[in-house]
Write an enzyme that holds these catalytic residues in place. Structure first.
Site, PDB file in Angstrom:
ATOM      1  N   ASP A  15       0.871  -1.183   0.000  1.00  0.00           N
ATOM      2  CA  ASP A  15       0.000   0.000   0.000  1.00  0.00           C
ATOM      3  C   ASP A  15       0.907   1.232   0.000  1.00  0.00           C
ATOM      4  O   ASP A  15       1.321   1.695  -1.059  1.00  0.00           O
ATOM      5  CB  ASP A  15      -0.925  -0.091   1.222  1.00  0.00           C
ATOM      6  CG  ASP A  15      -1.904   1.069   1.313  1.00  0.00           C
ATOM      7  OD1 ASP A  15      -2.096   1.781   0.314  1.00  0.00           O
ATOM      8  OD2 ASP A  15      -2.486   1.272   2.395  1.00  0.00           O
ATOM      9  N   THR A  16       1.266   1.759   1.163  1.00  0.00           N
ATOM     10  CA  THR A  16       2.244   2.864   1.192  1.00  0.00           C
ATOM     11  C   THR A  16       3.666   2.337   0.977  1.00  0.00           C
ATOM     12  O   THR A  16       4.567   3.110   0.650  1.00  0.00           O
ATOM     13  CB  THR A  16       2.221   3.602   2.542  1.00  0.00           C
ATOM     14  OG1 THR A  16       2.655   2.711   3.566  1.00  0.00           O
ATOM     15  CG2 THR A  16       0.824   4.116   2.866  1.00  0.00           C
ATOM     16  N   GLY A  17       3.844   1.042   1.219  1.00  0.00           N
ATOM     17  CA  GLY A  17       5.173   0.452   1.062  1.00  0.00           C
ATOM     18  C   GLY A  17       6.017   0.506   2.324  1.00  0.00           C
ATOM     19  O   GLY A  17       7.117  -0.050   2.364  1.00  0.00           O
TER      20      GLY A  17
ATOM     21  N   ASP B 179      -7.598  -9.161   5.950  1.00  0.00           N
ATOM     22  CA  ASP B 179      -8.704  -9.130   6.908  1.00  0.00           C
ATOM     23  C   ASP B 179      -9.341  -7.751   7.047  1.00  0.00           C
ATOM     24  O   ASP B 179      -8.781  -6.732   6.653  1.00  0.00           O
ATOM     25  CB  ASP B 179      -8.187  -9.529   8.299  1.00  0.00           C
ATOM     26  CG  ASP B 179      -7.343  -8.425   8.932  1.00  0.00           C
ATOM     27  OD1 ASP B 179      -6.390  -7.958   8.268  1.00  0.00           O
ATOM     28  OD2 ASP B 179      -7.640  -8.008  10.064  1.00  0.00           O
TER      29      ASP B 179
ATOM     30  N   THR C 249       5.657  -0.948   5.197  1.00  0.00           N
ATOM     31  CA  THR C 249       5.872  -2.262   5.812  1.00  0.00           C
ATOM     32  C   THR C 249       6.997  -3.008   5.107  1.00  0.00           C
ATOM     33  O   THR C 249       7.918  -3.521   5.750  1.00  0.00           O
ATOM     34  CB  THR C 249       4.574  -3.095   5.775  1.00  0.00           C
ATOM     35  OG1 THR C 249       3.536  -2.368   6.428  1.00  0.00           O
ATOM     36  CG2 THR C 249       4.759  -4.432   6.462  1.00  0.00           C
TER      37      THR C 249
ATOM     38  N   LYS D 238      -1.361  -1.493  -4.563  1.00  0.00           N
ATOM     39  CA  LYS D 238      -2.368  -0.441  -4.739  1.00  0.00           C
ATOM     40  C   LYS D 238      -1.788   0.686  -5.577  1.00  0.00           C
ATOM     41  O   LYS D 238      -0.720   1.201  -5.272  1.00  0.00           O
ATOM     42  CB  LYS D 238      -2.808   0.108  -3.385  1.00  0.00           C
ATOM     43  CG  LYS D 238      -3.980  -0.632  -2.806  1.00  0.00           C
ATOM     44  CD  LYS D 238      -4.578   0.123  -1.642  1.00  0.00           C
ATOM     45  CE  LYS D 238      -5.237  -0.868  -0.716  1.00  0.00           C
ATOM     46  NZ  LYS D 238      -5.744  -0.223   0.499  1.00  0.00           N
TER      47      LYS D 238
HETATM   48  P1  5GP Z   1       1.800  -0.466   3.819  1.00  0.00           P
HETATM   49  O1  5GP Z   1       2.836  -0.509   4.896  1.00  0.00           O
HETATM   50  O2  5GP Z   1       2.313  -0.871   2.464  1.00  0.00           O
HETATM   51  O3  5GP Z   1       1.063   0.844   3.774  1.00  0.00           O
HETATM   52  O4  5GP Z   1       0.679  -1.463   4.246  1.00  0.00           O
HETATM   53  C1  5GP Z   1       0.876  -2.791   4.180  1.00  0.00           C
HETATM   54  C2  5GP Z   1       0.002  -3.494   5.179  1.00  0.00           C
HETATM   55  O5  5GP Z   1      -1.202  -2.769   5.492  1.00  0.00           O
HETATM   56  C3  5GP Z   1      -0.435  -4.804   4.608  1.00  0.00           C
HETATM   57  O6  5GP Z   1       0.489  -5.825   4.935  1.00  0.00           O
HETATM   58  C4  5GP Z   1      -1.797  -4.990   5.236  1.00  0.00           C
HETATM   59  O7  5GP Z   1      -1.636  -5.616   6.488  1.00  0.00           O
HETATM   60  C5  5GP Z   1      -2.320  -3.599   5.461  1.00  0.00           C
HETATM   61  N1  5GP Z   1      -3.216  -3.139   4.375  1.00  0.00           N
HETATM   62  C6  5GP Z   1      -2.968  -2.162   3.470  1.00  0.00           C
HETATM   63  N2  5GP Z   1      -3.999  -2.013   2.617  1.00  0.00           N
HETATM   64  C7  5GP Z   1      -4.926  -2.935   2.993  1.00  0.00           C
HETATM   65  C8  5GP Z   1      -6.234  -3.294   2.472  1.00  0.00           C
HETATM   66  O8  5GP Z   1      -6.773  -2.753   1.503  1.00  0.00           O
HETATM   67  N3  5GP Z   1      -6.872  -4.296   3.109  1.00  0.00           N
HETATM   68  C9  5GP Z   1      -6.346  -4.949   4.193  1.00  0.00           C
HETATM   69  N4  5GP Z   1      -7.052  -5.917   4.729  1.00  0.00           N
HETATM   70  N5  5GP Z   1      -5.117  -4.642   4.693  1.00  0.00           N
HETATM   71  C10 5GP Z   1      -4.420  -3.646   4.096  1.00  0.00           C
END
Ligand code: 5GP
Ligand code: MG
Length: 172
Positions: free
Chosen positions: A97-99, A153, A101, A125
């Protein structure tokens, strides 16, 4: 609930990715590292179609999501991680999503001195990245919506669904 990616499409794309990874990692000391809990279905399906011997490990990443989410709010638990020193690591997560993680996971696993680190996610995304890195492999690009199913989830529900869906009203 709206279906975004159906089960047949997921299985076909995961098989293709597995074939690609089989060539990339042929005769390499591969350890596939899944990110709990969202990776579970993707990990289980993917390792069965990576046709070269490899090890499997897991880490746990958790975040306090919200308006103030920063890299500092992310925690990576490596207690269940097997020894990855001098091994080729492929991190498996559900969604980019934002990356933040994935970025944090790569930094964290680098401290264990693997030979290489790459990342594979089921979903990316569109237009959401806030980091300089992108996943090395992904299955599907999706619009900016909150998705569930195939490991993903909403309040710990829906992870078991074999497809990716968008909840009409997450509060319902
Ligand atoms: P990031 O760090 O890339 O913003 O987010 C990654 C983590 O956020 C994913 O591993 C997941 O746990 C959660 N996440 C981000 N977008 C979604 C979504 O649309 N649905 C769900 N269930 N989890 C999300
Ligand atoms: Mg996650």
């Amino acid at each position: 609930m709206q279906r975004l990616v159906d089960e047949t499409a997921i299985q076909q794309r995961v098989r293709e990715l597995g074939e690609q990874l089989s060539e990339v990692y042929r005769d390499r000391p591969l350890t596939v590292v899944g990110v709990l809990t969202g990776c579970m279905l993707f990990l289980a399906d993917l390792v069965r179609v990576i046709d070269t011997p490899h090890r499997i490990g897991v880490v746990h990443a958790s975040s306090y999501r919200g308006k103030t989410t920063t890299a500092g709010d992310l925690r990576v638990d490596t207690n269940l991680l097997p020894d990855i020193r001098d091994r080729d690591v492929l991190i498996i997560d559900d969604i980019f999503d934002t990356g933040k993680t994935i970025e944090k996971l790569v930094e964290s696993l680098k401290t264990f001195e693997p030979r290489s680190i790459r990342t594979a996610v089921l979903l990316v995304k569109e237009g959401r990245s806030e980091v300089a890195i992108a996943p090395d492999f992904h299955c599907f690009e999706i619009p900016d919506a909150f998705v569930i199913g195939y490991g993903l989830d909403y309040n710990d529900d829906y992870r078991h669904l074999p497809f990716i869906g968008v909840l009409d009203d997450p509060q319902a």
